[in-house]
Design an enzyme around this catalytic site. Structure first.
Site, PDB file in Angstrom:
ATOM      1  N   PHE A  37       0.860  -1.182   0.000  1.00 17.60           N
ATOM      2  CA  PHE A  37       0.000   0.000   0.000  1.00 17.60           C
ATOM      3  C   PHE A  37       0.891   1.225   0.000  1.00 17.60           C
ATOM      4  O   PHE A  37       2.093   1.140   0.247  1.00 17.60           O
ATOM      5  CB  PHE A  37      -0.938   0.015   1.211  1.00 17.60           C
ATOM      6  CG  PHE A  37      -0.228   0.175   2.525  1.00 17.60           C
ATOM      7  CD1 PHE A  37      -0.099   1.425   3.101  1.00 17.60           C
ATOM      8  CD2 PHE A  37       0.298  -0.925   3.185  1.00 17.60           C
ATOM      9  CE1 PHE A  37       0.559   1.573   4.317  1.00 17.60           C
ATOM     10  CE2 PHE A  37       0.952  -0.782   4.392  1.00 17.60           C
ATOM     11  CZ  PHE A  37       1.084   0.472   4.959  1.00 17.60           C
ATOM     12  N   CYS A  38       0.319   2.335  -0.326  1.00 22.80           N
ATOM     13  CA  CYS A  38       1.027   3.609  -0.256  1.00 22.80           C
ATOM     14  C   CYS A  38       0.008   4.688   0.079  1.00 22.80           C
ATOM     15  O   CYS A  38      -1.152   4.373   0.353  1.00 22.80           O
ATOM     16  CB  CYS A  38       1.760   3.905  -1.570  1.00 22.80           C
ATOM     17  SG  CYS A  38       0.659   4.123  -2.961  1.00 22.80           S
ATOM     18  N   GLN A  39       0.406   5.929   0.017  1.00 19.76           N
ATOM     19  CA  GLN A  39      -0.507   6.997   0.408  1.00 19.76           C
ATOM     20  C   GLN A  39      -1.664   7.169  -0.558  1.00 19.76           C
ATOM     21  O   GLN A  39      -2.797   7.370  -0.156  1.00 19.76           O
ATOM     22  CB  GLN A  39       0.254   8.313   0.555  1.00 19.76           C
ATOM     23  CG  GLN A  39      -0.619   9.409   1.135  1.00 19.76           C
ATOM     24  CD  GLN A  39       0.165  10.657   1.449  1.00 19.76           C
ATOM     25  OE1 GLN A  39       1.361  10.722   1.265  1.00 19.76           O
ATOM     26  NE2 GLN A  39      -0.528  11.660   1.938  1.00 19.76           N
TER      27      GLN A  39
END
Length: 74
Positions: A37-39
């Site tokens: 995941f990331c922002q």
């Protein structure tokens, strides 16, 4: 992990080298849930696709990204 650019080399390391560098056990190719995941979602998807290309069949992308999780759980 520093980022997508580092992921390919990290996933190809020997387990002991991975452990020494990241202080964590290296994921196994057959782990059922290797979540990225990331922002915003773009880098998480790139990381998932890269891992899948290296044979990590359980690689998954958290599609909502960190921002969504934080809004719901934060």
């Amino acid at each position: 992990m520093a980022g997508v650019s580092e992921l390919e080399s990290a996933l190809q390391m020997e387990p002991a080298a991975f452990q020494a560098l990241y202080s964590a056990e290296k994921p196994k190719r057959d782990d059922e849930n290797l979540i990225f995941f990331c922002q915003m979602g773009k880098r998480g998807l790139q990381a998932t696709q890269l891992a899948q290309g290296l044979g990590y069949t359980g690689a998954r992308n958290y599609a909502g990204a960190y921002r969504e999780w934080f809004q719901k759980e934060g």
